[in-house]
Scaffold this motif. Structure first.
Motif, mmCIF file in Angstrom:
data_model
loop_
_atom_site.group_PDB
_atom_site.id
_atom_site.type_symbol
_atom_site.label_atom_id
_atom_site.label_comp_id
_atom_site.label_asym_id
_atom_site.label_seq_id
_atom_site.Cartn_x
_atom_site.Cartn_y
_atom_site.Cartn_z
ATOM 1 N N MET A 1 0.839 -1.193 0.000
ATOM 2 C CA MET A 1 0.000 0.000 0.000
ATOM 3 C C MET A 1 0.883 1.255 0.000
ATOM 4 S SD MET A 1 -3.007 1.173 -0.084
ATOM 5 C CE MET A 1 -3.722 -0.456 0.055
ATOM 6 N N LYS A 2 0.511 2.203 -0.853
ATOM 7 C CA LYS A 2 1.293 3.429 -0.962
ATOM 8 C C LYS A 2 1.000 4.342 0.221
ATOM 9 C CE LYS A 2 1.158 3.419 -6.032
ATOM 10 N NZ LYS A 2 0.718 4.178 -7.216
ATOM 11 N N LYS A 3 2.038 4.574 1.035
ATOM 12 C CA LYS A 3 1.828 5.434 2.205
ATOM 13 C C LYS A 3 1.562 6.876 1.803
ATOM 14 C CE LYS A 3 4.495 2.671 5.487
ATOM 15 N NZ LYS A 3 5.588 2.674 6.469
ATOM 16 N N ASP A 4 2.063 7.292 0.629
ATOM 17 C CA ASP A 4 1.915 8.687 0.255
ATOM 18 C C ASP A 4 0.494 9.031 -0.211
ATOM 19 O OD1 ASP A 4 1.844 7.483 -2.217
ATOM 20 O OD2 ASP A 4 3.508 8.617 -3.068
ATOM 21 N N LEU A 5 -0.415 8.048 -0.203
ATOM 22 C CA LEU A 5 -1.801 8.372 -0.500
ATOM 23 C C LEU A 5 -2.450 9.132 0.646
ATOM 24 C CD1 LEU A 5 -3.338 5.259 -2.283
ATOM 25 C CD2 LEU A 5 -2.289 7.283 -3.260
ATOM 26 N N ASP A 32 -3.624 -1.757 12.777
ATOM 27 C CA ASP A 32 -2.261 -1.338 12.446
ATOM 28 C C ASP A 32 -2.101 -1.172 10.937
ATOM 29 O OD1 ASP A 32 -1.352 -1.189 15.028
ATOM 30 O OD2 ASP A 32 -0.507 -3.201 15.054
ATOM 31 N N GLU A 33 -2.602 -2.137 10.184
ATOM 32 C CA GLU A 33 -2.469 -2.078 8.724
ATOM 33 C C GLU A 33 -3.234 -0.894 8.153
ATOM 34 O OE1 GLU A 33 -0.942 -3.119 5.118
ATOM 35 O OE2 GLU A 33 -0.433 -3.965 7.085
ATOM 36 N N ASP A 34 -4.370 -0.565 8.788
ATOM 37 C CA ASP A 34 -5.173 0.550 8.305
ATOM 38 C C ASP A 34 -4.458 1.894 8.419
ATOM 39 O OD1 ASP A 34 -7.362 -1.005 7.597
ATOM 40 O OD2 ASP A 34 -8.349 -0.778 9.547
ATOM 41 N N PHE A 35 -3.574 2.017 9.400
ATOM 42 C CA PHE A 35 -2.884 3.296 9.575
ATOM 43 C C PHE A 35 -1.953 3.615 8.411
ATOM 44 C CE2 PHE A 35 -3.788 2.482 14.203
ATOM 45 C CZ PHE A 35 -4.695 3.524 14.326
ATOM 46 N N LYS A 36 -1.719 2.635 7.547
ATOM 47 C CA LYS A 36 -0.903 2.854 6.354
ATOM 48 C C LYS A 36 -1.748 3.293 5.159
ATOM 49 C CE LYS A 36 2.211 -0.868 7.839
ATOM 50 N NZ LYS A 36 2.748 -2.219 7.487
ATOM 51 N N LYS A 37 -3.066 3.325 5.358
ATOM 52 C CA LYS A 37 -3.989 3.611 4.262
ATOM 53 C C LYS A 37 -4.615 5.003 4.424
ATOM 54 C CE LYS A 37 -5.338 -1.287 4.235
ATOM 55 N NZ LYS A 37 -6.475 -2.227 4.446
ATOM 56 N N GLY A 72 -8.916 2.043 0.929
ATOM 57 C CA GLY A 72 -8.978 3.100 1.926
ATOM 58 C C GLY A 72 -9.589 2.627 3.225
ATOM 59 N N VAL A 73 -9.585 3.518 4.214
ATOM 60 C CA VAL A 73 -10.241 3.257 5.494
ATOM 61 C C VAL A 73 -11.409 4.238 5.605
ATOM 62 C CG1 VAL A 73 -9.988 3.186 8.005
ATOM 63 C CG2 VAL A 73 -8.067 2.540 6.531
ATOM 64 N N PRO A 74 -12.630 3.759 5.315
ATOM 65 C CA PRO A 74 -13.781 4.665 5.305
ATOM 66 C C PRO A 74 -14.384 4.860 6.685
ATOM 67 C CG PRO A 74 -14.429 2.496 4.554
ATOM 68 C CD PRO A 74 -12.958 2.407 4.839
ATOM 69 N N LEU A 75 -14.787 6.074 6.971
ATOM 70 C CA LEU A 75 -15.414 6.432 8.238
ATOM 71 C C LEU A 75 -16.663 7.253 7.945
ATOM 72 C CD1 LEU A 75 -12.132 7.564 10.030
ATOM 73 C CD2 LEU A 75 -13.340 5.415 10.440
ATOM 74 N N VAL A 76 -17.826 6.753 8.346
ATOM 75 C CA VAL A 76 -19.094 7.427 8.065
ATOM 76 C C VAL A 76 -19.415 8.438 9.160
ATOM 77 C CG1 VAL A 76 -21.582 7.117 7.736
ATOM 78 C CG2 VAL A 76 -19.985 5.418 6.827
ATOM 79 N N PHE A 77 -19.863 9.611 8.767
ATOM 80 C CA PHE A 77 -20.388 10.587 9.714
ATOM 81 C C PHE A 77 -21.570 11.299 9.084
ATOM 82 C CE2 PHE A 77 -17.139 12.828 7.298
ATOM 83 C CZ PHE A 77 -17.674 14.083 7.056
ATOM 84 N N ASN A 78 -22.331 11.999 9.888
ATOM 85 C CA ASN A 78 -23.577 12.596 9.414
ATOM 86 C C ASN A 78 -23.599 14.113 9.521
ATOM 87 O OD1 ASN A 78 -24.595 9.685 9.967
ATOM 88 N ND2 ASN A 78 -26.307 10.685 8.948
ATOM 89 N N SER A 79 -24.429 14.702 8.668
ATOM 90 C CA SER A 79 -24.792 16.106 8.812
ATOM 91 C C SER A 79 -26.316 16.177 8.842
ATOM 92 C CB SER A 79 -24.220 16.937 7.662
ATOM 93 O OG SER A 79 -24.503 18.305 7.868
ATOM 94 N N ILE A 80 -26.847 17.375 8.851
ATOM 95 C CA ILE A 80 -28.294 17.575 8.974
ATOM 96 C C ILE A 80 -28.969 17.672 7.615
ATOM 97 C CG2 ILE A 80 -27.976 18.829 11.135
ATOM 98 C CD1 ILE A 80 -28.889 21.349 9.248
ATOM 99 N N THR A 81 -30.276 17.669 7.638
ATOM 100 C CA THR A 81 -31.077 18.095 6.494
ATOM 101 C C THR A 81 -32.383 18.658 7.018
ATOM 102 O OG1 THR A 81 -31.969 17.445 4.330
ATOM 103 C CG2 THR A 81 -32.304 15.916 6.143
ATOM 104 N N VAL A 82 -33.000 19.520 6.237
ATOM 105 C CA VAL A 82 -34.367 19.957 6.517
ATOM 106 C C VAL A 82 -35.181 19.741 5.248
ATOM 107 C CG1 VAL A 82 -33.667 21.662 8.234
ATOM 108 C CG2 VAL A 82 -33.945 22.375 5.852
#
Length: 560
Positions: A1-5, A32-37, A72-82
């Protein structure tokens, strides 16, 4: 995995000082492996308050799968809507436009605070799309926008209906044209499931614009909300962000002046919402592209209106999807010389490269008209100027037969008062209804006027009276209406000094909006005028004290 990504690789690198950063992430499943991504944020505007966004939690999981599969290492977060449709005609509508900035600021905050390397932003309702795009511009990491998709049309008595049918039904009911049971029938069948309002209203307009600008994957903007294609869009978006990181392609590389011109071209051809002008100006401001309100008239003059789509036409976005979608429309426009083919997109390829193998419109379809028989020879969105609006007002003239209207002003300082006058049959043919002090600052929040405009249509007065405001109109609005009048009344714009009975003229061919009042008389009227106090409480107070003029996109930051 390319660390420079990892754009923010120093945050997660080895070393004692970085241990706390990593410890927190270990608790949410990062290895640990994810920290390289690269860490890829998936911003979702999921919510149960509107059908537009009710399905976005599942779409976010699909985007997460795509980002993970790509490396990649995906992380979901939310925002609002009206929901504009729910708040329309109420005081809650004041929160609609400010929500665009809340969404933008919240997403940018998470990306910046968590040092994320890339972003997939998923939005559906009207303000989600520009909110996500402003965040993408300000976050300055490789990113892709995904549209949650259009709702399917409802059906009542054998006819397709949608949310605008309900608003217009209120006018028909008030006029005695339909009874209680018929109005309830329309109400109960208008919105059959998940997805954003189905016509070429604001959400579908902005989704189309984002595909044209290159920030959404080809074909994705017209895929319906409840379709296999929409789930695939999200997986592909997660994968695409990783490839943007590999190629070091940033939003500013994609969103150039030419890309904005492509977006305007597609909006004009499809007969999009007046809100597109407001939102594209705001997105351009965020990405530091020199786009002005006058650019819209420049583009309007050379782009024909081709699409027979609601609100002034017959069809909805799902119908367009069935005959090839926005991608096929873009191919048609590109081959005719209307689009810049060399603009970069989130695929890593240019517009021309993306369209090379794209499908053409289905043979025999009648949703997109041919160039030799357009709905209109030029674009349907126009900017008008004159002594009533020196810095620009916005009108959508598709389907409007009246080219020039002169009539006496009927002046109201609130939408509620104007609506009461319409419902009580106090408005006469030829009148020019003016609703003022509802601009970005004065509203505050520049509320939309779909409720009153639809009632006027339902009562059969849509081309007999004009409706003017320093507020906004919904993408579902049609008729003789002009919004975004600037400067707004709260800022001492000329609309503040119109008096009952003044003759007001709207001329769409000359692109003029004026009142028969001399400069000297306007000066006299202004002498004793005092601006009403700005609202001070909560988000609306913050918005009122920071927002710019609508002719500049109603933005709330201070970048020049």
């Amino acid at each position: 995995m390319k660390k420079d990504l990892r754009i923010n690789s120093n945050v997660f690198s080895e070393g004692a000082m970085k241990a706390p950063n990593r410890a927190m992430l270990r608790a949410v499943g990062v290895s640990d492996e994810d920290f390289k991504k690269p860490m890829i944020g998936v911003a979702s505007t999921w919510s149960e308050v509107t059908p537009c966004n009710i399905h976005l939690d599942d779409l976010a999981i699909n985007a997460k799968k795509g980002a993970r599969a790509a490396g990649g290492v995906p992380l979901v977060f939310n925002s609002i809507t009206v929901s504009d449709g729910i708040s329309m005609g109420t005081q809650g509508m004041r929160y609609s436009l400010p929500s665009r900035d809340v969404i933008a600021d919240s997403i940018e905050t998470v990306v910046g605070a968590e040092n994320l390397d890339g972003l997939v932003a998923i939005g559906a309702c009207d303000k989600n799309i520009p909110g996500c795009m402003i965040a993408i511009a300000n976050a300055e990491v490789p990113a892709v926008f995904v549209y949650g998709g259009t709702i399917a049309p409802g059906s009542y008595k054998g006819k397709d209906i949608d949310i605008v049918s309900v608003f217009e039904g209120v006018g028909k009911h008030n006029n005695g044209d339909i009874n209680d049971n018929e109005l309830r029938g329309i109400e109960c069948h208008a919105c059959p499931g998940a997805g954003a309002c189905g016509g070429m209203y604001t959400a579908n307009t902005m989704a189309s614009a984002m595909e044209a600008i290159g920030m959404s994957l080809p074909g994705s903007s017209s895929n319906p909300a409840e379709s296999p294609e929409k789930a695939k869009d999200c997986v592909a978006a997660g994968e695409a962000v990783y490839h943007l990181l590999e190629k070091r392609i940033y939003p500013k590389d994609i969103m150039t002046k030419e890309a904005f011109e492509n977006a305007i071209t597609v909006v004009m051809a499809l007969g999009g919402s007046t809100n597109a002008i407001l939102h594209l100006l705001a997105i351009a401001h965020a990405v530091e592209v020199d786009l002005s309100i006058d650019d819209f008239n420049r583009m309007q003059e050379k782009v024909p209106h081709l699409a027979d789509l609601k609100p002034s036409g017959k069809y909805v976005m799902q119908d367009l999807h069935r005959v090839g979608g926005v991608q096929a429309v873009m191919k048609l426009l590109y081959e005719a010389g209307y689009l810049h083919g060399d603009c970069l997109t989130v695929t890593g390829k240019t517009v021309a490269e993306n369209l090379a193998d794209a499908p053409s419109l289905t043979e025999g379809q009648d949703i997109i008209m041919p160039f030799d028989n357009p709905k209109r020879a030029d674009g349907p969105l126009i900017v008008l100027k004159g002594n009533l609006s020196p810095t620009g007002a916005v009108a959508k003239v598709s389907g409007v037969k009246v080219k020039r209207h002169t009539g006496p002003a009927r002046v109201f300082d609130t939408e509620k008062e104007a609506t009461a006058a319409v419902m009580n049959n106090e408005i006469n043919d030829g009148d020019v209804i003016i609703i003022r002090y509802v601009g970005p600052k004065g509203g505050p929040g520049m509320p939309e006027m779909l409720s009153i405009s639809s009632i006027i249509v339902g009562k059969g007065m849509d081309e007999k009276v004009a409706l003017l405001t320093d507020g906004r109109f919904s993408g579902g609005t049609h008729g003789l209406v002009v919004g975004h009048i600037s400067p707004e009344a709260q800022d001492g714009g000329p609309i503040a000094f119109v008096k009952e009975g003044d003759l007001v003229t709207i001329d769409s061919e000359k692109k003029e909006i004026s009142m028969d009042v001399s400069d000297e008389e306007l000066k006299r009227r202004k002498q004793d005028w005092v601006a009403p106090p700005l609202y001070k409480k909560g988000i609306l107070g913050k918005y009122a004290h920071n927002v710019s003029c609508s002719s500049k996109g109603a933005v709330t930051d201070f970048r020049k």
